[in-house]
Scaffold this motif. Structure first.
Motif, short mmCIF file in Angstrom:
data_model
loop_
_atom_site.label_atom_id
_atom_site.label_comp_id
_atom_site.label_asym_id
_atom_site.label_seq_id
_atom_site.Cartn_x
_atom_site.Cartn_y
_atom_site.Cartn_z
N ASN A 390 0.80 -1.23 0.00
CA ASN A 390 0.00 0.00 0.00
C ASN A 390 0.83 1.28 0.00
O ASN A 390 0.30 2.36 0.14
CB ASN A 390 -0.99 -0.01 1.17
CG ASN A 390 -0.29 0.08 2.51
OD1 ASN A 390 0.90 0.35 2.59
ND2 ASN A 390 -1.03 -0.14 3.56
N GLY A 391 2.15 1.13 -0.13
CA GLY A 391 2.98 2.32 -0.23
C GLY A 391 3.56 2.80 1.08
O GLY A 391 4.46 3.63 1.12
N LEU A 392 3.03 2.26 2.18
CA LEU A 392 3.48 2.70 3.51
C LEU A 392 4.98 2.43 3.70
O LEU A 392 5.75 3.29 4.10
CB LEU A 392 2.66 2.00 4.58
CG LEU A 392 2.92 2.46 6.01
CD1 LEU A 392 2.24 3.79 6.26
CD2 LEU A 392 2.41 1.44 7.01
N GLU A 395 7.24 4.57 1.60
CA GLU A 395 7.34 5.93 2.11
C GLU A 395 8.26 6.03 3.32
O GLU A 395 9.01 6.99 3.46
CB GLU A 395 5.93 6.44 2.46
CG GLU A 395 5.89 7.80 3.17
CD GLU A 395 6.49 8.93 2.34
OE1 GLU A 395 6.37 8.89 1.09
OE2 GLU A 395 7.09 9.85 2.94
N ARG A 589 2.68 12.63 5.69
CA ARG A 589 3.18 11.57 4.80
C ARG A 589 2.15 10.44 4.69
O ARG A 589 1.96 9.86 3.64
CB ARG A 589 4.51 11.03 5.34
CG ARG A 589 5.64 12.02 5.20
CD ARG A 589 6.84 11.64 6.03
NE ARG A 589 7.58 10.49 5.49
CZ ARG A 589 8.63 9.93 6.11
NH1 ARG A 589 9.05 10.44 7.27
NH2 ARG A 589 9.24 8.91 5.57
N TYR A 590 1.53 10.17 5.80
CA TYR A 590 0.52 9.11 5.84
C TYR A 590 -0.67 9.48 4.97
O TYR A 590 -1.17 8.69 4.18
CB TYR A 590 0.08 8.92 7.29
CG TYR A 590 -0.33 7.52 7.63
CD1 TYR A 590 0.61 6.59 8.03
CD2 TYR A 590 -1.66 7.12 7.56
CE1 TYR A 590 0.25 5.29 8.35
CE2 TYR A 590 -2.03 5.83 7.88
CZ TYR A 590 -1.07 4.92 8.28
OH TYR A 590 -1.44 3.65 8.59
N LEU A 593 -0.53 9.12 1.27
CA LEU A 593 -0.61 7.77 0.71
C LEU A 593 -2.04 7.40 0.35
O LEU A 593 -2.29 6.42 -0.35
CB LEU A 593 -0.09 6.75 1.72
CG LEU A 593 1.39 6.85 2.05
CD1 LEU A 593 1.73 5.92 3.20
CD2 LEU A 593 2.21 6.48 0.82
#
Ligand code: ZN
Length: 637
Positions: A390-392, A395, A589-590, A593
């Motif tokens: 999921n990109g977490l 990042e 940042r969260y 996403l």
């Protein structure tokens, strides 16, 4: 695991929802008899879906029929914005088992127009004027469960557990009377399995959910599936449980339900387990009426073996623990945890599901007979795997080598860390004679969780785990070390509201371990800024292990000696405070996403396999079904 090569955990997204697929590891290894038991219990778990839909709101089933007919037969432009919005609405309704949000309880606002709805319905031969206010007027049935103090909770809630017009005071008086007249020591779950209704003369009565009663034809089909399941019960006890449940469905007698519950709690031997029936009361503002749910699970033989291996070696781990020998247990027995996997989710546990379940809800049964508490391993695993994609991680992980390390080993090591924490960590060490187990007061649970976590972190890096076949190689542990610090310093901040400090014991413990390590062992790891963003940078993994060993020794000392001032100092200095700037950075940042806040699951499909003589030879499990297909199929069961 060959045929799972194209398996994907992440599936569709819409509105605030992300759907995940879960796998059912260990299913193939079960005996044919157990597979057939699961097959029939799974059917039973899916057959009560419409009961739940009706419980959630009086118009839900009617609206679903209309919407599904439009969805499958609409002859107009299916690419129009109206139709697209209509599809999203239908999917949200499917996900929530009704027209209200599954979590917030507010009624959905359609993104399509009234006119589109009425005309599309007409095109498929339906007249829906009477449903227009139900869907479109925000003041009609606006909330499924209203808990606002001062309101009449029944008149203002859209759930369908009480006939329209019955007031909260009337219902409360009705049940207060039942309670005073009943057995006060062993009270049944009053009101649990009925709709409260009113005679024309104004007196109240319960319309009971049972065979021959309300929802009788759904219940009869569940009974038939349960009867099929009985033939494959693993033992006499389990057979008696299913028979008792059938008796309860036939009679609606709540005393029978308690008898069933007791039998169920006492069965700890069967590998396959299930719940099927009226269970949780969150959907009733008065907390009496239970929504229908069903699920089936079984002990994962592979994961259970893993925890067995650890507990078999408990003494070795205790003897080698990096703590003062005075604090070591001379005789140590590990806890062997049962890891269970869900085989199917149904009713109020689907598509959105709890990961941990603790039943029964009857207080006196819990006190006198105990309860069963389980963590559903494969659902937790699906969440973890989804987190990968999921990109977490991309990042928050500092560089590509570390990212690939995490993608390779983080999930496996996280499971193993949990096992070490639960099976060995909590049970290790001892208090010095005369030390009060509650000496650490409010800091006790954070210290205890830190102790168990550190025990796990320390041993994850031990050659012993490679030797026992639990980790694939001597590098795998690094994934968990990195992940742990990243979570403790950064990602877990996303779960804290702006301006708040850390409250929850597990979150405090992770912050404590992380910040203590960063402060005292900068040669092992530091927080590094790169282009305005912070990352964990590990300089030496072996040195990290030394840090964890050092802190474990100190935390064990605090626990064994009951050193409250030292516990307070550690927790307050490292476990509670949130750096506001870092917090804001993490939140931004969260948010970028664009992660879906709510997740739910798509079930696998089970299919009987026959040999050339027409005998059942196997039960096949399949994962490929789409959400939409599953929903339309369940609508026809
Ligand atoms: Zn714990």
């Amino acid at each position: 695991m060959q045929e799972q090569s194209d398996f994907t955990f992440l599936d569709e997204r819409f509105a605030d929802i992300q759907l995940l697929r879960y796998q059912v590891p260990g299913f193939k290894e079960l005996s044919l008899r157990q597979k057939l038991l699961i097959y029939h219990l799974s059917r039973a778990a899916l057959l009560g879906r419409d009961i739940l839909w009706d419980q959630n709101g009086a118009y839900n089933l009617q609206i679903r029929q209309v919407l599904e007919k439009i969805y499958t037969q609409y002859p107009g432009n299916r690419n129009s914005d109206e139709f697209l919005q209509f599809t999203i609405y239908l999917k949200r309704m499917w996900f929530s088992n009704g027209i209200h949000h599954h979590y917030g309880y507010q009624k959905f606002t359609p993104g399509f127009s009234e006119q589109f709805f009425v005309e599309a319905a007409k095109e498929v031969g339906l007249e829906v004027k009477h449903l227009v206010p139900i869907l479109f007027d925000p003041s009609v049935l606006s909330k499924r469960v209203n808990q606002a103090e001062g309101d009449d909770l029944l008149l203002t809630s859209a759930s369908n557990y009480y006939q329209d017009g019955i007031t909260q005071a009337q219902a409360e008086a009705f049940y207060a009377k039942q309670k005073t007249e009943g057995d006060s020591k062993h009270p049944v779950m009053y009101g649990m399995n009925s709709r409260l209704e009113m005679h024309p003369d104004g007196t109240l009565y319960e319309n009971v959910w049972r065979s021959g009663g309300l929802y009788g034809n759904h219940i009869d089909r569940i009974i038939a599936a349960l009867q099929d399941a009985i033939r494959y019960a693993e033992n006499k006890k389990q057979q008696a449980i299913i028979e008792k449940l059938i008796e309860f469905y036939q009679t609606g007698n709540l005393k029978t339900f308690d008898e069933y519950t007791i039998l169920w709690v006492e069965d700890t031997e069967s590998q396959v387990d299930f719940t099927n029936g009226f269970t949780e009361v969150y959907g009733d503002p008065l907390g009496l009426k239970a929504s229908w749910e069903g699920y089936v699970n079984f002990i994962d033989p592979i994961a259970t073996q893993r925890s067995q291996t650890l507990s078999d070696n408990a003494q070795w781990f205790e003897d080698h623990s990096p703590i003062d020998s005075r604090f070591r247990k001379k005789e140590c027995r590990g806890v062997s945890a049962k890891v269970i996997n869900a085989a199917i989710l149904g009713g109020d546990l689907y598509p959105s599901s709890a990961i941990g379940i603790n039943l029964p809800n009857s207080n006196w049964v819990r006190t006198e007979y105990g309860s069963k508490s389980v963590t559903i391993g494969n659902l937790a695993h699906a969440y973890d795997e989804a987190a990968k994609d999921n990109g977490l991680r991309k990042e928050f992980v500092i560089d590509d080598p570390t990212l690939s390390l995490l993608n390779k080993y983080a999930s496996l090591c996280d499971d193993l860390h949990t096992d070490l924490h639960e099976c060995l960590g909590h049970g290790s060490g001892q208090l010095l004679p005369g030390i009060d187990p509650d000496a650490l007061k409010a800091y006790g649970s954070t210290i205890e969780e830190a102790r168990a976590d550190l025990f796990g972190l320390y041993y994850l890096a031990d050659d012993k785990l490679v030797e026992l076949g639990l980790t694939p190689n001597a590098d795998a542990y690094k994934a968990q070390y990195y992940n742990y610090l990243m979570n403790g310093a950064l990602t877990q901040l996303a779960r804290i509201e702006k301006g708040n400090q850390i409250e929850e014991a597990h979150m405090r413990n992770r912050a404590l371990i992380t910040h203590w390590t960063l402060k005292n062992f900068p040669q092992a790891a530091t927080l590094k800024e790169k282009g305005g963003k912070h990352y964990i940078q590990v300089h030496s993994y072996p040195m990290l292990r030394t840090a964890f060993a050092t802190l474990l020794a100190e935390i064990q000392r605090i626990k064994s000696e009951g050193d409250l001032p030292a516990a307070r100092e550690l927790v307050e200095q490292f476990g509670v405070r949130v750096d506001p700037d870092l917090h804001t950075e993490v939140m931004l940042r969260y948010r970028a996403l664009n992660l879906s806040p709510y997740k739910g699951f798509i079930n696998p499909e089970y299919e009987l396999v026959y040999d050339e003589n027409g005998n059942i030879s196997d039960v096949q499990i399949r994962y490929g079904e789409t959400f939409e297909h599953q929903m339309l199929r369940y609508g026809k069961l």
